[in-house]
Scaffold this active site. Structure first.
Site, PDB file in Angstrom:
ATOM      1  N   ASP A  14       0.832  -1.203   0.000  1.00 46.07           N
ATOM      2  CA  ASP A  14       0.000   0.000   0.000  1.00 46.07           C
ATOM      3  C   ASP A  14       0.870   1.259   0.000  1.00 46.07           C
ATOM      4  OD1 ASP A  14      -2.419   1.349  -0.028  1.00 46.07           O
ATOM      5  OD2 ASP A  14      -2.599   1.377   2.164  1.00 46.07           O
ATOM      6  N   ASN A  62     -11.017  -2.663  -5.007  1.00 49.32           N
ATOM      7  CA  ASN A  62     -10.283  -1.743  -5.886  1.00 49.32           C
ATOM      8  C   ASN A  62     -10.982  -1.536  -7.239  1.00 49.32           C
ATOM      9  OD1 ASN A  62      -7.003  -2.845  -4.708  1.00 49.32           O
ATOM     10  ND2 ASN A  62      -8.221  -1.089  -4.041  1.00 49.32           N
TER      11      ASN A  62
HETATM   12  C1  IPE Z   1      -5.369  -2.694   0.003  1.00 46.98           C
HETATM   13  O1  IPE Z   1      -5.077  -1.356  -0.186  1.00 46.98           O
HETATM   14  C2  IPE Z   1      -5.378  -3.430  -1.307  1.00 46.98           C
HETATM   15  C3  IPE Z   1      -4.078  -3.620  -1.938  1.00 46.98           C
HETATM   16  C4  IPE Z   1      -2.925  -3.279  -1.444  1.00 46.98           C
HETATM   17  C5  IPE Z   1      -4.104  -4.281  -3.220  1.00 46.98           C
HETATM   18  P1  IPE Z   1      -6.233  -0.269  -0.331  1.00 46.98           P
HETATM   19  O2  IPE Z   1      -5.543   1.022  -0.534  1.00 46.98           O
HETATM   20  O3  IPE Z   1      -7.202  -0.679  -1.363  1.00 46.98           O
HETATM   21  O4  IPE Z   1      -6.926  -0.344   1.086  1.00 46.98           O
HETATM   22  P2  IPE Z   1      -7.791   0.725   1.873  1.00 46.98           P
HETATM   23  O5  IPE Z   1      -8.826   1.254   0.914  1.00 46.98           O
HETATM   24  O6  IPE Z   1      -6.859   1.811   2.334  1.00 46.98           O
HETATM   25  O7  IPE Z   1      -8.363  -0.007   3.042  1.00 46.98           O
HETATM   26  C1  IPE Z   2      -1.687   0.200  -3.322  1.00 42.64           C
HETATM   27  O1  IPE Z   2      -1.485   1.548  -3.369  1.00 42.64           O
HETATM   28  C2  IPE Z   2      -1.942  -0.405  -4.678  1.00 42.64           C
HETATM   29  C3  IPE Z   2      -3.333  -0.833  -4.883  1.00 42.64           C
HETATM   30  C4  IPE Z   2      -4.256  -0.810  -3.977  1.00 42.64           C
HETATM   31  C5  IPE Z   2      -3.694  -1.317  -6.210  1.00 42.64           C
HETATM   32  P1  IPE Z   2      -2.682   2.583  -3.343  1.00 42.64           P
HETATM   33  O2  IPE Z   2      -3.104   2.878  -4.749  1.00 42.64           O
HETATM   34  O3  IPE Z   2      -3.780   2.139  -2.456  1.00 42.64           O
HETATM   35  O4  IPE Z   2      -1.967   3.841  -2.727  1.00 42.64           O
HETATM   36  P2  IPE Z   2      -2.566   4.875  -1.667  1.00 42.64           P
HETATM   37  O5  IPE Z   2      -3.050   4.075  -0.492  1.00 42.64           O
HETATM   38  O6  IPE Z   2      -3.673   5.599  -2.345  1.00 42.64           O
HETATM   39  O7  IPE Z   2      -1.412   5.744  -1.314  1.00 42.64           O
HETATM   40 MG    MG Z   3      -4.155   2.385  -0.505  1.00 41.88          MG
END
Ligand code: IPE
Ligand code: IPE
Ligand code: MG
Length: 250
Positions: A14, A62
């Site tokens: 993340d 997602n």
């Molecule tokens: C969790 O991250 C999913 C992945 C790393 C693929 P998210 O960014 O989607 O999670 P939330 O929304 O902060 O809980």
């Molecule tokens: C994790 O990074 C990757 C996926 C969830 C696909 P994020 O896209 O959630 O990055 P932040 O949390 O917005 O920084």
């Molecule tokens: Mg995220």
């Protein structure tokens, strides 16, 4: 393998979006930088002899992101798999996936299945990608299979136990994670491996995924090695159900 060695490491990657925002870049640039971090994490785990690595790459939730970001992520995953196949074979890494593959674009699903087929049985390490993955979705799909098998007379309701249930999970054959690392500063599971994480150690770091390097991984592993895992017992001599404890299971 000692009691403290990691059999299965799982990572919630993340912080890509915030990494990009801090640099006034587009979110997709953060995801692109995240792919380099994937390569170095896989390589480092292989060097350290960790037999199972699971990476949370895309959740069932997602899909609610803007179409442009979702489309770019799917394209990035496709090109990662295309670029990585030779290297996986050379390093004897078996690639698997968990998640609802039916929801993936056809080209990506096809590529995934090709890479899974071409790396099947390779014994250097197993890399599992969680794609269109949600723990609740996985548990629901397993439950539906159980209901169907009972209806067909293949299974009796009384016989259903944890082993029978686990056989219907996408992750069957991979031990439960010993350690789950979440980068990016949030302290939650976000629907990741809900069944499998029952007794995992959870490690949270503020480092955004694209910046997560070998030293960060070593720090997390050192933290894990200092944990006292009791599995509900009072000391290390008591008996633990094998499914809970990867050191003694599949
Ligand atoms: C969790 O991250 C999913 C992945 C790393 C693929 P998210 O960014 O989607 O999670 P939330 O929304 O902060 O809980
Ligand atoms: C994790 O990074 C990757 C996926 C969830 C696909 P994020 O896209 O959630 O990055 P932040 O949390 O917005 O920084
Ligand atoms: Mg995220």
């Amino acid at each position: 393998m000692s009691e403290r060695s990691i059999r299965h490491l799982a990572i919630i990657m993340d912080g890509n979006g915030r990494w990009a925002r801090e640099r006034r870049m587009l979110r997709i640039e953060g995801h692109r930088a995240g792919v380099s971090a994937v390569r170095s994490a896989v390589e480092h785990c292989r060097r350290r002899g960790i037999p199972h690595l699971t990476l949370f790459a895309f959740s069932t939730e997602n899909w609610t992101r803007p179409a442009l970001e979702v489309g770019s992520l799917m394209a990035l995953l496709d090109s990662y798999l295309e670029a990585e196949l030779d290297q996986l074979v050379r390093q004897r890494i078996e690639l698997r996936s968990v998640g609802n593959v039916d929801a993936l674009p056809a080209t990506l699903a096809k590529r995934l299945s090709r890479v899974e087929n071409e790396t099947r049985g390779l014994d250097g390490m197993r890399l599992t990608l969680a794609l269109s993955y949600g723990g609740r979705d996985e548990i629901l799909r397993a439950t539906k299979q159980i209901v169907r098998d009972i209806r067909l007379g293949l299974l009796s309701a009384e016989a259903v136990d944890e082993e029978i249930f686990e056989r219907r999970l996408d992750s069957y054959g991979t031990p439960p994670p010993d350690l789950v690392i979440r980068t990016g500063g949030e302290q939650r599971l976000s629907n990741f491996l809900l069944w499998q994480c029952a007794y995992s150690e959870l490690y949270f770091t503020l480092v955004h995924w694209p910046d997560f390097d070998e030293q960060d991984l070593d720090l997390a592993i050192a933290w894990y090695e200092g944990r006292n895992r009791r599995f509900g017992c009072v000391d290390s001599t008591c008996r633990v159900r094998p499914a809970m404890r990867s050191a003694t299971s599949g």
